[in-house]
Design an enzyme around this catalytic site. Structure first.
Site, PDB file in Angstrom:
ATOM      1  N   PHE A 172      94.776 -90.539  28.839  1.00  0.00           N
ATOM      2  CA  PHE A 172      93.473 -89.873  28.687  1.00  0.00           C
ATOM      3  C   PHE A 172      93.579 -88.364  28.440  1.00  0.00           C
ATOM      4  O   PHE A 172      92.920 -87.823  27.548  1.00  0.00           O
ATOM      5  CB  PHE A 172      92.613 -90.139  29.939  1.00  0.00           C
ATOM      6  N   ASN A 173      94.343 -87.632  29.217  1.00  0.00           N
ATOM      7  CA  ASN A 173      94.380 -86.174  29.072  1.00  0.00           C
ATOM      8  C   ASN A 173      94.918 -85.766  27.699  1.00  0.00           C
ATOM      9  O   ASN A 173      94.422 -84.835  27.071  1.00  0.00           O
ATOM     10  CB  ASN A 173      95.216 -85.536  30.183  1.00  0.00           C
ATOM     11  N   THR A 188      95.873 -80.886  35.547  1.00  0.00           N
ATOM     12  CA  THR A 188      95.663 -82.320  35.793  1.00  0.00           C
ATOM     13  C   THR A 188      94.508 -82.868  34.949  1.00  0.00           C
ATOM     14  O   THR A 188      93.923 -83.886  35.285  1.00  0.00           O
ATOM     15  CB  THR A 188      95.381 -82.596  37.280  1.00  0.00           C
ATOM     16  N   ASP A 220      90.003 -81.356  36.161  1.00  0.00           N
ATOM     17  CA  ASP A 220      88.738 -81.890  35.645  1.00  0.00           C
ATOM     18  C   ASP A 220      88.186 -82.942  36.619  1.00  0.00           C
ATOM     19  O   ASP A 220      87.996 -84.103  36.270  1.00  0.00           O
ATOM     20  CB  ASP A 220      88.909 -82.492  34.251  1.00  0.00           C
ATOM     21  N   HIS A 263      96.651 -90.457  40.048  1.00  0.00           N
ATOM     22  CA  HIS A 263      97.475 -89.802  39.027  1.00  0.00           C
ATOM     23  C   HIS A 263      97.763 -88.329  39.351  1.00  0.00           C
ATOM     24  O   HIS A 263      98.907 -87.902  39.421  1.00  0.00           O
ATOM     25  CB  HIS A 263      96.758 -89.844  37.660  1.00  0.00           C
ATOM     26  N   ASP A 264      96.702 -87.548  39.510  1.00  0.00           N
ATOM     27  CA  ASP A 264      96.859 -86.085  39.539  1.00  0.00           C
ATOM     28  C   ASP A 264      97.601 -85.582  40.757  1.00  0.00           C
ATOM     29  O   ASP A 264      98.305 -84.570  40.698  1.00  0.00           O
ATOM     30  CB  ASP A 264      95.479 -85.425  39.452  1.00  0.00           C
ATOM     31  N   ASP A 314      91.759 -85.857  40.663  1.00  0.00           N
ATOM     32  CA  ASP A 314      91.900 -84.400  40.712  1.00  0.00           C
ATOM     33  C   ASP A 314      91.530 -83.874  42.097  1.00  0.00           C
ATOM     34  O   ASP A 314      92.163 -82.965  42.630  1.00  0.00           O
ATOM     35  CB  ASP A 314      90.963 -83.735  39.698  1.00  0.00           C
ATOM     36  N   ASN A 373      87.109 -85.470  32.472  1.00  0.00           N
ATOM     37  CA  ASN A 373      86.493 -86.681  33.054  1.00  0.00           C
ATOM     38  C   ASN A 373      84.969 -86.639  32.912  1.00  0.00           C
ATOM     39  O   ASN A 373      84.327 -87.656  32.669  1.00  0.00           O
ATOM     40  CB  ASN A 373      86.860 -86.798  34.535  1.00  0.00           C
TER      41      ASN A 373
END
Ligand code: RIB
Ligand code: CA
Length: 307
Positions: A160-161, A119, A5, A228-229, A10, A34
């Site tokens: 969040f995810n 992700t 996303d 993060h991703d 990402d 996102n």
């Protein structure tokens, strides 16, 4: 296969995946998260156009979570989802098959089981596993960026995810597939300082774009937020990168302040067998070395139009 996303982190994850010689990116599917689906899809196309990887099919998936209203994060990624970074317009069109059909055809056509690397919110992955149960055996594992054993980043309890689509996250953890949860506990350690950003910029055009992506909203040279991703992709490229521990993971889909929390039972007190390896530690230095190596491969391939 990546399910993304984009979103700045990402985009770095896509770059790392495309540059890592250990991986073959068979497809990229997009999900609302996102930013809305139209923008995450456009952004995935832009990143692959920038990398010169337009042979990788990109297909759009879910525009909304399984049951919830979509919540987006423009306050983090800007209105476009990739604000502040110079990337070309898409040089190719999304694959008309859509995410679920593309996922199914990649798995069905693969001579060996395929790793899924989501992700973003897990809406597409949950829908694929629900719609194509006969293809589960073609999925080697799911290495997902999401969740947190410790504090959340969207609520005190939720990452969040998982927050955007907790029902989808719960379905993936309950799928019976080998899952690695690359949660905030490890991704929060993937933060670039000035030295790492400069090392990225020294790689040239691709590294410079990655540095811009990582440092968006953090001042450009002082440092980055958590990438993060990219940690989820790195965990597939280099299995020993993460310290993980088996746990039974379930997602709180009701509740109040703990809603959308990924609850990790390492001790088996819930009486359920482990269903995931939960990331507990990351060696940031090894992560960045892997990121540099992958981006250097792309730079040396000289692929892609100028941004
Ligand atoms: O919590 C971090 C996750 O949420 C990352 O995947 C980021 O891109 C956002 O989707
Ligand atoms: Ca994401």
């Amino acid at each position: 296969m990546l399910d993304v996303d984009p979103g700045h982190d990402d985009a770095v994850a896509i770059m790392l995946a495309c540059g890592a010689t250990e991986l073959e990116v068979r497809a990229v599917t997009t999900v609302a998260g996102n930013v809305p689906l139209e923008k995450t899809t456009r952004n995935a196309l832009r990143v692959l156009t920038f990398l010169g990887c337009s042979e990788i099919p990109v297909a759009a998936g879910a525009g909304a979570p399984l049951e919830r209203q979509l919540v987006t994060a423009e306050h983090v990624h800007g209105q476009s989802g990739l604000d502040g970074v110079k990337l070309p317009e898409p040089g190719f069109e999304p694959d008309g098959r859509g995410a679920l059909r593309l996922m199914a055809e990649v798995v069905r056509g693969s001579s060996e089981p395929v790793a899924l690397i989501p992700t973003g919110p897990l809406t597409n992955v949950a829908a694929f596993l629900r719609e194509c149960p006969e293809l589960r055996s073609g999925v080697e594992r799911v290495v997902l960026m999401g969740g947190s054993h410790g504090p959340g980043n969207t609520t005190p309890a939720a990452e969040f995810n998982a927050y955007v689509d907790p029902e989808a996250a719960r379905a993936v953890f309950r799928s019976g597939l080998p899952v690695t949860m690359v949660g905030l506990d490890v991704t929060r350690k993937a933060v670039a300082g000035p030295g790492e950003l400069q090392a990225l910029r020294n790689l040239g055009r691709v590294g410079n774009a990655a540095a811009d992506l990582a440092s968006y909203g953090f001042g450009g040279s002082a440092g980055s937020g958590p990438i993060h991703d990219a940690v989820a992709v790195a965990a597939v490229v280099e299995p020993g990168l993460l310290e993980t521990r088996p746990a039974y993971v379930d997602v709180e889909c009701e509740g109040g302040i703990t809603c959308d929390e990924t609850v990790c039972d390492f001790a088996g007190v819930a009486g359920e067998p482990p269903n995931a390896g939960v990331g507990l530690d990351l060696d940031p230095e090894r992560f960045f070395e892997l990121l540099y190596r992958s981006l250097k491969n792309l730079q040396e391939a000289g692929s892609g139009p100028a941004s």
